[in-house]
Structures are given as structure tokens and as C-alpha cells.
Scaffold this motif. Structure first.
Motif, PDB file in Angstrom:
ATOM      1  N   ASP A  15       0.809  -1.208   0.000  1.00 13.49           N
ATOM      2  CA  ASP A  15       0.000   0.000   0.000  1.00 13.49           C
ATOM      3  C   ASP A  15       0.846   1.264   0.000  1.00 13.49           C
ATOM      4  O   ASP A  15       2.057   1.218   0.218  1.00 13.49           O
ATOM      5  CB  ASP A  15      -0.992   0.013   1.160  1.00 13.49           C
ATOM      6  CG  ASP A  15      -0.364   0.166   2.539  1.00 13.49           C
ATOM      7  OD1 ASP A  15       0.850  -0.052   2.675  1.00 13.49           O
ATOM      8  OD2 ASP A  15      -1.092   0.500   3.485  1.00 13.49           O
ATOM      9  N   VAL A  16       0.173   2.375  -0.241  1.00 10.42           N
ATOM     10  CA  VAL A  16       0.772   3.707  -0.208  1.00 10.42           C
ATOM     11  C   VAL A  16      -0.116   4.575   0.675  1.00 10.42           C
ATOM     12  O   VAL A  16      -1.331   4.588   0.501  1.00 10.42           O
ATOM     13  CB  VAL A  16       0.876   4.311  -1.631  1.00 10.42           C
ATOM     14  CG1 VAL A  16       1.072   5.817  -1.578  1.00 10.42           C
ATOM     15  CG2 VAL A  16       1.996   3.660  -2.414  1.00 10.42           C
ATOM     16  N   VAL A  17       0.509   5.255   1.622  1.00  8.89           N
ATOM     17  CA  VAL A  17      -0.204   6.171   2.503  1.00  8.89           C
ATOM     18  C   VAL A  17       0.637   7.441   2.629  1.00  8.89           C
ATOM     19  O   VAL A  17       1.805   7.391   3.037  1.00  8.89           O
ATOM     20  CB  VAL A  17      -0.451   5.540   3.894  1.00  8.89           C
ATOM     21  CG1 VAL A  17      -1.116   6.541   4.824  1.00  8.89           C
ATOM     22  CG2 VAL A  17      -1.307   4.283   3.775  1.00  8.89           C
ATOM     23  N   GLY A  18       0.033   8.569   2.282  1.00  7.65           N
ATOM     24  CA  GLY A  18       0.747   9.832   2.212  1.00  7.65           C
ATOM     25  C   GLY A  18       1.361  10.308   3.512  1.00  7.65           C
ATOM     26  O   GLY A  18       2.448  10.869   3.529  1.00  7.65           O
ATOM     27  N   TRP A  19       0.672  10.099   4.649  1.00 10.22           N
ATOM     28  CA  TRP A  19       1.188  10.680   5.884  1.00 10.22           C
ATOM     29  C   TRP A  19       2.431   9.982   6.403  1.00 10.22           C
ATOM     30  O   TRP A  19       3.053  10.452   7.336  1.00 10.22           O
ATOM     31  CB  TRP A  19       0.122  10.786   6.966  1.00 10.22           C
ATOM     32  CG  TRP A  19      -0.589   9.534   7.331  1.00 10.22           C
ATOM     33  CD1 TRP A  19      -0.120   8.514   8.087  1.00 10.22           C
ATOM     34  CD2 TRP A  19      -1.916   9.171   6.964  1.00 10.22           C
ATOM     35  NE1 TRP A  19      -1.064   7.531   8.215  1.00 10.22           N
ATOM     36  CE2 TRP A  19      -2.186   7.915   7.531  1.00 10.22           C
ATOM     37  CE3 TRP A  19      -2.904   9.792   6.217  1.00 10.22           C
ATOM     38  CZ2 TRP A  19      -3.397   7.265   7.364  1.00 10.22           C
ATOM     39  CZ3 TRP A  19      -4.104   9.137   6.064  1.00 10.22           C
ATOM     40  CH2 TRP A  19      -4.338   7.900   6.634  1.00 10.22           C
ATOM     41  N   ARG A  20       2.832   8.878   5.794  1.00  7.34           N
ATOM     42  CA  ARG A  20       4.115   8.277   6.186  1.00  7.34           C
ATOM     43  C   ARG A  20       5.265   9.234   5.894  1.00  7.34           C
ATOM     44  O   ARG A  20       6.285   9.224   6.580  1.00  7.34           O
ATOM     45  CB  ARG A  20       4.326   6.953   5.459  1.00  7.34           C
ATOM     46  CG  ARG A  20       3.420   5.860   5.946  1.00  7.34           C
ATOM     47  CD  ARG A  20       3.761   4.525   5.301  1.00  7.34           C
ATOM     48  NE  ARG A  20       2.770   3.555   5.699  1.00  7.34           N
ATOM     49  CZ  ARG A  20       2.078   2.798   4.862  1.00  7.34           C
ATOM     50  NH1 ARG A  20       2.287   2.862   3.566  1.00  7.34           N
ATOM     51  NH2 ARG A  20       1.182   1.954   5.310  1.00  7.34           N
ATOM     52  N   SER A  21       5.079  10.067   4.878  1.00  4.66           N
ATOM     53  CA  SER A  21       6.143  11.024   4.525  1.00  4.66           C
ATOM     54  C   SER A  21       6.357  12.060   5.628  1.00  4.66           C
ATOM     55  O   SER A  21       7.440  12.631   5.735  1.00  4.66           O
ATOM     56  CB  SER A  21       5.831  11.715   3.201  1.00  4.66           C
ATOM     57  OG  SER A  21       4.707  12.557   3.335  1.00  4.66           O
ATOM     58  N   TYR A  22       5.346  12.306   6.471  1.00  6.63           N
ATOM     59  CA  TYR A  22       5.494  13.272   7.563  1.00  6.63           C
ATOM     60  C   TYR A  22       6.528  12.817   8.586  1.00  6.63           C
ATOM     61  O   TYR A  22       7.026  13.619   9.357  1.00  6.63           O
ATOM     62  CB  TYR A  22       4.159  13.514   8.278  1.00  6.63           C
ATOM     63  CG  TYR A  22       3.048  14.016   7.389  1.00  6.63           C
ATOM     64  CD1 TYR A  22       3.308  14.763   6.248  1.00  6.63           C
ATOM     65  CD2 TYR A  22       1.729  13.727   7.688  1.00  6.63           C
ATOM     66  CE1 TYR A  22       2.276  15.218   5.436  1.00  6.63           C
ATOM     67  CE2 TYR A  22       0.696  14.181   6.888  1.00  6.63           C
ATOM     68  CZ  TYR A  22       0.976  14.913   5.759  1.00  6.63           C
ATOM     69  OH  TYR A  22      -0.049  15.363   4.963  1.00  6.63           O
ATOM     70  N   ARG A  23       6.800  11.517   8.584  1.00  9.77           N
ATOM     71  CA  ARG A  23       7.797  10.956   9.507  1.00  9.77           C
ATOM     72  C   ARG A  23       9.069  10.553   8.761  1.00  9.77           C
ATOM     73  O   ARG A  23       9.817   9.694   9.219  1.00  9.77           O
ATOM     74  CB  ARG A  23       7.209   9.755  10.235  1.00  9.77           C
ATOM     75  CG  ARG A  23       6.073  10.150  11.140  1.00  9.77           C
ATOM     76  CD  ARG A  23       5.611   8.990  11.985  1.00  9.77           C
ATOM     77  NE  ARG A  23       4.565   9.435  12.878  1.00  9.77           N
ATOM     78  CZ  ARG A  23       3.475   8.754  13.129  1.00  9.77           C
ATOM     79  NH1 ARG A  23       3.279   7.588  12.581  1.00  9.77           N
ATOM     80  NH2 ARG A  23       2.570   9.221  13.947  1.00  9.77           N
ATOM     81  N   ASN A  24       9.242  11.138   7.581  1.00 10.76           N
ATOM     82  CA  ASN A  24      10.412  10.855   6.734  1.00 10.76           C
ATOM     83  C   ASN A  24      10.542   9.382   6.378  1.00 10.76           C
ATOM     84  O   ASN A  24      11.642   8.834   6.308  1.00 10.76           O
ATOM     85  CB  ASN A  24      11.700  11.368   7.385  1.00 10.76           C
ATOM     86  CG  ASN A  24      11.702  12.873   7.488  1.00 10.76           C
ATOM     87  OD1 ASN A  24      11.255  13.565   6.568  1.00 10.76           O
ATOM     88  ND2 ASN A  24      12.172  13.394   8.609  1.00 10.76           N
ATOM     89  N   LYS A  25       9.400   8.743   6.155  1.00  9.80           N
ATOM     90  CA  LYS A  25       9.365   7.350   5.719  1.00  9.80           C
ATOM     91  C   LYS A  25       8.846   7.310   4.289  1.00  9.80           C
ATOM     92  O   LYS A  25       8.101   8.203   3.870  1.00  9.80           O
ATOM     93  CB  LYS A  25       8.430   6.522   6.609  1.00  9.80           C
ATOM     94  CG  LYS A  25       8.907   6.391   8.029  1.00  9.80           C
ATOM     95  CD  LYS A  25       7.939   5.531   8.820  1.00  9.80           C
ATOM     96  CE  LYS A  25       8.428   5.358  10.246  1.00  9.80           C
ATOM     97  NZ  LYS A  25       7.526   4.530  11.023  1.00  9.80           N
TER      98      LYS A  25
END
Length: 178
Positions: A81-91
């Protein structure tokens, strides 16, 4: 006040109340919906593509999609899967991990969009896994026009035509590939 602002006021009120004062993504249901076959009692390989209404007001017109797969003999599912808010934690926004295959998407019950089981499914999983490894936007997310969760699943569908996947119109971002 003139009547020309009335529709905007009504729409704003509707948006604010429909997002729900009692709805909170942190407490929304995320358990299994009981749709996927039990991996501990199912020997055969399985691929399931799910879609569920997006969280909050976005769910009025958009779904979130993901893929769950279980190889022959495994007693667990791997979720792609892809989930956008993972990028908020630099993931990376893309994730491939053991997980609950059919979990509620923040309170919304998933629907099966595609189902494969048995002969040839292990080869299908190999192809899905390779397509995920080749996905070009592992760290990039944009709700509209994409790339997003639906772009990811559409990418896999395009790379793995034997999956036979056709995402619904509400899979916003699936057209990002064209």
C-alpha cells in the motif's frame, strides 16, 4: 446578507458536520473486516485487491486501494500500500509488510475489487512484488492528481496485466499513469 452566500454557508456547515465531531482517525476502526480467508487454515495462494471509502469528506467521492497477498503455505498476508502521511515521519509512502489484509480503512469497511486464489497465484504474487519494487514514486505522494495509493495499485495493475485489474472511477489518482 444576500442570498448568494447561502449555498456556500450551507455547504460549509454540511462539510463541518459530516466530518463528524465524533470521528477521529486515531480512534477509527482499523481491525479486520473478516473478509479475507484465514491464512492459517488456507493452504492456497491468495491475492486480494481492496478498496474502501477514503477517510472523512473525501470518502464522498474517492476510495483508497491496496493489495493483500498470501503465498502457498504461508500463514500470513503481505500488504502492499501507499499512505501519504508516512512522509510526515520521513518514511517512504510505499510499504510492503505483513499486516491485516482486510482491515477497516479508518472506519470504512473495505470491498474486494479483485480476487485470485489457487493455481498460478504464486506467480501473480511474484509479479506484484516485482512491480512494487519497480514503482517509481515510493517517496512521493500527492492526493490529486497523484501519485497516491490508487496510482500505486493502478501501476501494479498495468505492470501485471494478468491481475485483470480495473479500478473504479472513484479510485482518484489511478489515471495518473496515462
Amino acid at each position: 446578507m444576500t442570498l448568494k452566500f447561502l449555498p456556500a454557508i450551507i455547504l460549509t456547515g454540511f462539510l463541518l458536520t459530516s466530518c463528524g465531531l465524533n470521528q477521529d482517525w486515531r480512534t477509527a476502526r482499523r481491525d479486520s473486516a473478516g473478509i479475507a480467508p484465514d491464512p492459517k487454515s488456507t493452504e492456497e495462494a491468495i491475492v486480494l485487491v481492496y478498496g474502501a471509502d477514503a477517510w472523512g469528506w473525501r470518502g464522498w467521492f474517492a476510495i483508497h486501494t491496496w493489495i493483500a497477498a498470501k503465498r502457498t503455505g504461508e500463514d500470513f498476508y503481505t500488504v502492499y500500500d501507499v499512505v501519504g502521511w508516512r512522509s510526515y515521519r520521513n518514511k517512504p509512502v510505499m510499504r510492503v509488510a505483513r499486516d491485516i489484509p482486510d482491515r477497516y480503512w479508518f472506519g470504512e469497511k473495505p470491498q474486494v475489487l479483485k480476487y485470485h486464489q489457487g493455481d498460478g497465484t504464486d506467480k501473480l504474487i511474484d509479479a506484484i512484488d516485482q512491480a512494487a519494487k519497480d514503482y517509481p514514486w515510493k517517496t512521493t505522494y500527492k492526493a490529486f492528481p497523484g501519485p497516491n495509493s490508487n496510482t500505486f495499485v493502478a501501476w501494479i495493475g498495468k505492470q501485471v496485466p494478468e491481475l485483470g485489474l480495473r479500478l473504479p472511477f472513484s479510485a482518484i489518482g489511478s489515471g495518473y499513469l496515462k
